[in-house]
Design a protein around this motif. Structure first.
Motif, PDB file in Angstrom:
ATOM      1  N   PRO A  65      39.142  40.025  37.833  1.00  8.84           N
ATOM      2  CA  PRO A  65      39.960  40.181  36.275  1.00  8.84           C
ATOM      3  C   PRO A  65      40.999  39.456  36.467  1.00  8.84           C
ATOM      4  O   PRO A  65      42.108  39.686  35.945  1.00  8.84           O
ATOM      5  CB  PRO A  65      40.142  41.862  36.556  1.00  8.84           C
ATOM      6  CG  PRO A  65      40.454  42.042  38.020  1.00  8.84           C
ATOM      7  CD  PRO A  65      39.297  40.937  38.703  1.00  8.84           C
ATOM      8  N   PHE A  66      41.106  38.308  37.398  1.00  9.51           N
ATOM      9  CA  PHE A  66      42.079  37.478  37.362  1.00  9.51           C
ATOM     10  C   PHE A  66      42.484  36.139  36.896  1.00  9.51           C
ATOM     11  O   PHE A  66      43.365  35.501  36.929  1.00  9.51           O
ATOM     12  CB  PHE A  66      42.451  37.054  39.176  1.00  9.51           C
ATOM     13  CG  PHE A  66      42.257  38.395  39.978  1.00  9.51           C
ATOM     14  CD1 PHE A  66      43.254  39.417  39.768  1.00  9.51           C
ATOM     15  CD2 PHE A  66      41.325  38.588  40.812  1.00  9.51           C
ATOM     16  CE1 PHE A  66      43.227  40.467  40.653  1.00  9.51           C
ATOM     17  CE2 PHE A  66      41.180  39.615  41.584  1.00  9.51           C
ATOM     18  CZ  PHE A  66      42.238  40.613  41.539  1.00  9.51           C
ATOM     19  N   LYS A  67      41.693  35.853  35.785  1.00  5.07           N
ATOM     20  CA  LYS A  67      41.611  34.561  35.150  1.00  5.07           C
ATOM     21  C   LYS A  67      43.100  34.473  34.381  1.00  5.07           C
ATOM     22  O   LYS A  67      43.592  33.363  34.047  1.00  5.07           O
ATOM     23  CB  LYS A  67      40.396  34.311  34.319  1.00  5.07           C
ATOM     24  CG  LYS A  67      39.226  34.140  34.750  1.00  5.07           C
ATOM     25  CD  LYS A  67      38.021  33.720  33.882  1.00  5.07           C
ATOM     26  CE  LYS A  67      36.818  33.428  34.287  1.00  5.07           C
ATOM     27  NZ  LYS A  67      35.710  32.891  33.535  1.00  5.07           N
ATOM     28  N   ALA A  68      43.320  35.726  33.526  1.00  2.00           N
ATOM     29  CA  ALA A  68      44.546  35.362  32.845  1.00  2.00           C
ATOM     30  C   ALA A  68      45.651  35.293  33.873  1.00  2.00           C
ATOM     31  O   ALA A  68      46.671  34.432  33.446  1.00  2.00           O
ATOM     32  CB  ALA A  68      44.850  36.633  31.967  1.00  2.00           C
ATOM     33  N   THR A  69      45.959  36.094  35.021  1.00  7.22           N
ATOM     34  CA  THR A  69      46.987  35.931  35.775  1.00  7.22           C
ATOM     35  C   THR A  69      46.986  34.434  36.554  1.00  7.22           C
ATOM     36  O   THR A  69      48.027  33.900  36.788  1.00  7.22           O
ATOM     37  CB  THR A  69      46.678  36.716  36.990  1.00  7.22           C
ATOM     38  OG1 THR A  69      46.430  38.183  36.562  1.00  7.22           O
ATOM     39  CG2 THR A  69      47.790  36.859  37.911  1.00  7.22           C
ATOM     40  N   ALA A  70      45.860  33.800  36.846  1.00  3.08           N
ATOM     41  CA  ALA A  70      45.623  32.526  37.191  1.00  3.08           C
ATOM     42  C   ALA A  70      46.257  31.673  36.405  1.00  3.08           C
ATOM     43  O   ALA A  70      47.197  30.667  36.557  1.00  3.08           O
ATOM     44  CB  ALA A  70      44.323  32.346  37.244  1.00  3.08           C
ATOM     45  N   LEU A  71      46.165  31.717  35.032  1.00  4.85           N
ATOM     46  CA  LEU A  71      47.015  31.033  34.051  1.00  4.85           C
ATOM     47  C   LEU A  71      48.557  31.111  34.036  1.00  4.85           C
ATOM     48  O   LEU A  71      49.091  29.917  34.279  1.00  4.85           O
ATOM     49  CB  LEU A  71      46.345  31.210  32.638  1.00  4.85           C
ATOM     50  CG  LEU A  71      47.053  30.157  31.422  1.00  4.85           C
ATOM     51  CD1 LEU A  71      46.085  28.949  31.795  1.00  4.85           C
ATOM     52  CD2 LEU A  71      46.757  30.796  30.297  1.00  4.85           C
ATOM     53  N   ALA A  72      48.805  32.321  34.279  1.00  3.54           N
ATOM     54  CA  ALA A  72      50.395  32.676  34.262  1.00  3.54           C
ATOM     55  C   ALA A  72      51.034  32.127  35.527  1.00  3.54           C
ATOM     56  O   ALA A  72      52.205  31.580  35.436  1.00  3.54           O
ATOM     57  CB  ALA A  72      50.542  34.242  34.042  1.00  3.54           C
ATOM     58  N   LEU A  73      50.292  31.988  36.627  1.00  2.00           N
ATOM     59  CA  LEU A  73      50.928  31.536  37.763  1.00  2.00           C
ATOM     60  C   LEU A  73      50.929  30.131  37.999  1.00  2.00           C
ATOM     61  O   LEU A  73      51.468  29.376  38.778  1.00  2.00           O
ATOM     62  CB  LEU A  73      50.145  32.279  38.797  1.00  2.00           C
ATOM     63  CG  LEU A  73      50.257  33.576  39.169  1.00  2.00           C
ATOM     64  CD1 LEU A  73      49.454  34.266  40.395  1.00  2.00           C
ATOM     65  CD2 LEU A  73      51.828  34.155  39.412  1.00  2.00           C
ATOM     66  N   ALA A  74      50.337  29.363  36.927  1.00  8.20           N
ATOM     67  CA  ALA A  74      50.142  27.946  37.144  1.00  8.20           C
ATOM     68  C   ALA A  74      51.751  27.073  36.705  1.00  8.20           C
ATOM     69  O   ALA A  74      52.296  27.571  35.854  1.00  8.20           O
ATOM     70  CB  ALA A  74      49.212  27.305  36.426  1.00  8.20           C
ATOM     71  N   ASP A  75      51.709  25.898  37.361  1.00  5.38           N
ATOM     72  CA  ASP A  75      52.866  25.049  36.990  1.00  5.38           C
ATOM     73  C   ASP A  75      52.432  24.050  35.897  1.00  5.38           C
ATOM     74  O   ASP A  75      53.223  23.591  34.946  1.00  5.38           O
ATOM     75  CB  ASP A  75      53.182  24.206  38.235  1.00  5.38           C
ATOM     76  CG  ASP A  75      53.894  24.926  39.111  1.00  5.38           C
ATOM     77  OD1 ASP A  75      54.713  25.892  39.016  1.00  5.38           O
ATOM     78  OD2 ASP A  75      53.169  24.947  40.333  1.00  5.38           O
ATOM     79  N   GLU A  76      51.105  23.577  35.892  1.00  7.35           N
ATOM     80  CA  GLU A  76      50.473  22.842  34.897  1.00  7.35           C
ATOM     81  C   GLU A  76      49.157  23.463  34.547  1.00  7.35           C
ATOM     82  O   GLU A  76      48.264  23.879  35.326  1.00  7.35           O
ATOM     83  CB  GLU A  76      50.187  21.373  35.567  1.00  7.35           C
ATOM     84  CG  GLU A  76      51.476  20.791  36.178  1.00  7.35           C
ATOM     85  CD  GLU A  76      51.050  19.397  37.035  1.00  7.35           C
ATOM     86  OE1 GLU A  76      50.180  18.775  36.606  1.00  7.35           O
ATOM     87  OE2 GLU A  76      51.717  19.111  37.889  1.00  7.35           O
ATOM     88  N   VAL A  77      48.862  23.399  32.995  1.00  8.51           N
ATOM     89  CA  VAL A  77      47.898  23.797  32.452  1.00  8.51           C
ATOM     90  C   VAL A  77      47.083  23.018  31.537  1.00  8.51           C
ATOM     91  O   VAL A  77      47.883  22.381  30.649  1.00  8.51           O
ATOM     92  CB  VAL A  77      48.559  25.197  31.608  1.00  8.51           C
ATOM     93  CG1 VAL A  77      47.220  25.876  30.878  1.00  8.51           C
ATOM     94  CG2 VAL A  77      49.009  26.283  32.380  1.00  8.51           C
ATOM     95  N   SER A  78      45.856  22.671  31.754  1.00  3.16           N
ATOM     96  CA  SER A  78      45.064  21.845  30.914  1.00  3.16           C
ATOM     97  C   SER A  78      45.054  22.411  29.520  1.00  3.16           C
ATOM     98  O   SER A  78      45.153  23.654  29.250  1.00  3.16           O
ATOM     99  CB  SER A  78      43.824  21.674  31.281  1.00  3.16           C
ATOM    100  OG  SER A  78      43.178  22.739  31.201  1.00  3.16           O
ATOM    101  N   GLU A  79      44.866  21.468  28.530  1.00  2.00           N
ATOM    102  CA  GLU A  79      44.785  21.999  27.104  1.00  2.00           C
ATOM    103  C   GLU A  79      43.576  23.099  27.019  1.00  2.00           C
ATOM    104  O   GLU A  79      43.679  24.029  26.385  1.00  2.00           O
ATOM    105  CB  GLU A  79      44.381  20.884  26.215  1.00  2.00           C
ATOM    106  CG  GLU A  79      44.255  21.184  24.764  1.00  2.00           C
ATOM    107  CD  GLU A  79      45.580  21.671  24.199  1.00  2.00           C
ATOM    108  OE1 GLU A  79      45.538  22.312  23.041  1.00  2.00           O
ATOM    109  OE2 GLU A  79      46.808  21.806  24.689  1.00  2.00           O
ATOM    110  N   THR A  80      42.390  22.497  27.650  1.00  2.00           N
ATOM    111  CA  THR A  80      41.323  23.627  27.513  1.00  2.00           C
ATOM    112  C   THR A  80      41.624  25.087  28.299  1.00  2.00           C
ATOM    113  O   THR A  80      41.400  26.061  27.511  1.00  2.00           O
ATOM    114  CB  THR A  80      40.301  23.053  28.476  1.00  2.00           C
ATOM    115  OG1 THR A  80      39.848  21.742  27.963  1.00  2.00           O
ATOM    116  CG2 THR A  80      38.877  24.003  28.257  1.00  2.00           C
ATOM    117  N   ALA A  81      42.360  25.036  29.195  1.00  2.00           N
ATOM    118  CA  ALA A  81      42.728  26.531  29.726  1.00  2.00           C
ATOM    119  C   ALA A  81      43.814  27.120  28.888  1.00  2.00           C
ATOM    120  O   ALA A  81      43.800  28.243  28.530  1.00  2.00           O
ATOM    121  CB  ALA A  81      43.343  26.452  31.025  1.00  2.00           C
TER     122      ALA A  81
END
Length: 265
Positions: A65-81
């Motif tokens: 269940p960590f996909k949304a958390t992974a996005l929130a913790l990132a410094d750079e986010v691809s447009e797809t993500a």
């Protein structure tokens, strides 16, 4: 130094990703390891990401269940993500975290492999579900020129997804005209397969079992089907490139995965 990467989720023991990536690592002769991580909660997942920032990990594939958390913790986010609202891939580079989603690429690869006759450009497709996997599917199919409709048991969630991605929320009647129906649900969809057009293609993102009730019903009507294992392998390829900087070697990882699943085809 051995390059360490892996997949993080809860539960994770069932994951085939270590088998797939491990086979590619061995065939490529890499000094690398890909293992399963089972953080108990978001705090432990964040600690795992902190290890990545510290250089302990090369990167992580991320599942529920960590996909949304992974996005929130990132410094750079691809447009797809960003469009998906979640990430299934984190790459660590000199203390920074890059987030991406390869699910859509995996879906398109699976369609190309198992339904090569299908051209979605200008064709109506229906996606069942409104979670992160459905968002990835919608984004990829829209980019391929399909007329994307999203059908969900909770219409408000379908409408939110449709608004975010510039696609349509549809009702159950839309499946009758769909050239492609994709199930991004965790359970069997409540779809009357008999109502589908004779050239419809059915895809199910689930691969346990490989032949889901949805796909079995389609096959009984003579419809083309695409399974979730093809998508899993399809999304693993760009992940492997991002994690280890080389192309996946030509290993029949599907055969290895089928053996692990106890399946024959």
């Amino acid at each position: 130094m051995t390059a360490l990467a892996g997949v993080a989720g809860q539960p994770i023991a069932h994951s085939l990703s270590p088998l797939i990536h491990g086979a590619w690592i061995e065939a490529a002769g890499l000094d690398a390891e890909y293992r399963a991580f089972a953080p108990a909660d978001e705090t432990e997942f964040a600690a795992l990401v902190a290890d990545g920032r510290a250089g302990v990990l090369r990167g992580l594939n991320v599942t529920a269940p960590f996909k949304a958390t992974a996005l929130a913790l990132a410094d750079e986010v691809s447009e797809t993500a960003r469009l998906c609202g979640s990430a299934n891939l984190l790459v660590f580079d000199e203390g920074r975290v890059r987030a991406d989603s390869t699910d859509g690429e995996g879906l398109m690869a699976a369609l190309a492999e198992q339904a090569p006759q299908l051209d979605v450009e200008g064709r109506p497709v229906v996606i069942l579900g409104a979670g992160g996997a459905a968002r990835a599917a919608a984004a990829a199919l829209k980019a391929a020129g399909a007329g994307v409709g999203v059908l969900n048991r909770t219409p408000a969630r379908a409408e939110a997804l449709a608004s975010d991605l510039g696609v349509r929320a549809v009702g159950p009647e839309a499946v009758a005209d769909a050239r492609l129906v994709v199930s991004a649900l965790s359970g069997p969809p409540e779809i009357d397969v008999e109502a589908l057009r004779s050239d419809a293609v059915l895809m199910d993102m689930t691969y346990r079992p490989l032949l889901t009730p949805f796909l079995a019903a389609g096959r009984s009507r003579g419809l083309a089907t695409v399974d979730g294992l093809a998508m899993l392998i399809g999304q693993a390829r760009p992940s492997f490139r991002a994690l280890f900087g080389v192309e996946p070697p030509p290993v029949d990882v599907r055969a290895l995965a089928l053996a692990a699943l106890g399946e024959t085809s």
